[in-house]
Design a protein around this motif. Structure first.
Motif, short mmCIF file in Angstrom:
data_model
loop_
_atom_site.label_atom_id
_atom_site.label_comp_id
_atom_site.label_asym_id
_atom_site.label_seq_id
_atom_site.Cartn_x
_atom_site.Cartn_y
_atom_site.Cartn_z
N GLU A 33 0.81 -1.23 0.00
CA GLU A 33 0.00 0.00 0.00
C GLU A 33 0.84 1.27 0.00
OE1 GLU A 33 -0.85 3.40 2.33
OE2 GLU A 33 0.05 1.66 3.31
N SER A 34 1.95 1.27 0.72
CA SER A 34 2.74 2.49 0.88
C SER A 34 3.64 2.80 -0.32
CB SER A 34 3.58 2.40 2.15
OG SER A 34 4.32 1.19 2.13
N ALA A 35 3.81 1.85 -1.22
CA ALA A 35 4.66 2.07 -2.39
C ALA A 35 3.86 2.74 -3.50
CB ALA A 35 5.22 0.75 -2.88
N SER A 36 4.41 3.81 -4.04
CA SER A 36 3.77 4.48 -5.17
C SER A 36 4.02 3.74 -6.47
CB SER A 36 4.30 5.92 -5.30
OG SER A 36 3.97 6.67 -4.16
N TYR A 37 5.21 3.16 -6.58
CA TYR A 37 5.55 2.35 -7.75
C TYR A 37 6.75 1.50 -7.39
CZ TYR A 37 9.30 5.75 -8.50
OH TYR A 37 10.39 6.55 -8.34
N GLY A 38 6.98 0.48 -8.16
CA GLY A 38 8.15 -0.36 -7.95
C GLY A 38 8.33 -1.32 -9.10
N GLY A 58 9.44 3.60 -5.19
CA GLY A 58 9.21 4.98 -4.79
C GLY A 58 8.09 5.06 -3.78
N VAL A 59 8.30 5.86 -2.75
CA VAL A 59 7.27 6.11 -1.75
C VAL A 59 7.07 7.61 -1.64
CG1 VAL A 59 7.70 3.99 -0.45
CG2 VAL A 59 8.92 6.07 0.16
N ARG A 67 5.92 3.22 6.80
CA ARG A 67 4.94 2.14 6.61
C ARG A 67 5.51 1.05 5.71
NH1 ARG A 67 1.75 6.42 5.41
NH2 ARG A 67 1.28 5.65 3.31
N TYR A 68 6.18 1.45 4.65
CA TYR A 68 6.80 0.51 3.71
C TYR A 68 7.83 -0.36 4.43
CZ TYR A 68 9.96 -1.01 -0.02
OH TYR A 68 10.75 -1.75 -0.84
N MET A 69 8.69 0.27 5.22
CA MET A 69 9.76 -0.46 5.90
C MET A 69 9.24 -1.49 6.89
SD MET A 69 12.42 2.68 6.51
CE MET A 69 13.72 1.72 7.25
N HIS A 70 8.08 -1.21 7.49
CA HIS A 70 7.53 -2.10 8.53
C HIS A 70 6.37 -2.95 8.02
CE1 HIS A 70 9.96 -0.46 11.81
NE2 HIS A 70 9.87 0.68 11.15
N ASP A 71 6.07 -2.86 6.75
CA ASP A 71 4.98 -3.66 6.20
C ASP A 71 5.33 -5.14 6.36
OD1 ASP A 71 3.45 -5.17 4.07
OD2 ASP A 71 2.58 -3.16 3.85
N VAL A 73 4.60 -7.66 4.64
CA VAL A 73 5.01 -8.26 3.35
C VAL A 73 6.48 -7.97 3.09
CG1 VAL A 73 4.65 -8.16 0.84
CG2 VAL A 73 2.69 -8.22 2.39
N HIS A 74 6.90 -6.75 3.39
CA HIS A 74 8.30 -6.35 3.19
C HIS A 74 9.21 -7.13 4.13
CE1 HIS A 74 11.34 -2.77 2.93
NE2 HIS A 74 11.88 -3.92 2.58
N ILE A 75 8.86 -7.19 5.39
CA ILE A 75 9.71 -7.89 6.36
C ILE A 75 9.82 -9.37 6.01
CG2 ILE A 75 9.92 -8.56 8.79
CD1 ILE A 75 8.66 -5.75 9.41
N ALA A 76 8.70 -10.01 5.74
CA ALA A 76 8.73 -11.44 5.38
C ALA A 76 9.54 -11.66 4.10
CB ALA A 76 7.31 -11.96 5.20
#
Length: 128
Positions: A33-38, A58-59, A67-71, A73-76
């Motif tokens: 959700e927090s990523a604008s694009y990737g 990009g955020v 939010r992106y860093m602690h998401d 999905v990101h951590i896993a």
């Protein structure tokens, strides 16, 4: 906008299946959700620099970056991705001209390492 660009290569001996799993984890991370694009794909720079792939996300701002860093999905995903990396180079940029932006981003990273020390140790395991 804050942009994070990761140039990387896989460890010797990483299978094609393991590479595909890591790239899939990166693609999932780039769509939180927090990523604008990737995007993630082959690195098109000179082949003698040792990097084979690049990840770019990009955020919108510091709140989105946190939010992106602690998401979850990101951590896993990092626990799938990082053990397979043989080399990593990170570059960040921002169109926000706040002279403190770099230190603010670094502070977010340091807080994440403090909250998830096993993640920090995993990140430190990547050869420089």
């Amino acid at each position: 906008m804050i942009v994070n660009i990761l140039h990387f290569s896989f460890k010797d001996g990483t299978t094609e299946e393991e590479k595909a799993e890591a790239l899939a984890a990166m693609r999932r991370t780039s769509t939180v959700e927090s990523a604008s694009y990737g995007t993630v794909g082959q690195d098109l720079r000179l082949p003698d620099d040792g990097f084979t792939h690049t990840y770019c996300v990009g955020v919108e701002d510091l709140d989105a970056l946190e939010r992106y860093m602690h998401d979850p999905v990101h951590i896993a995903g990092d626990f799938v991705i990082i053990p397979r990396l043989g080399r990593l180079s990170a570059h960040r940029l921002s169109d926000d001209l706040d002279p403190e932006m770099g230190s603010k981003v670094t502070a977010l990273h340091e807080r994440k390492v403090a909250k998830y020390p096993e993640w920090g140790q995993l990140l430190d395991s990547i050869p420089s």
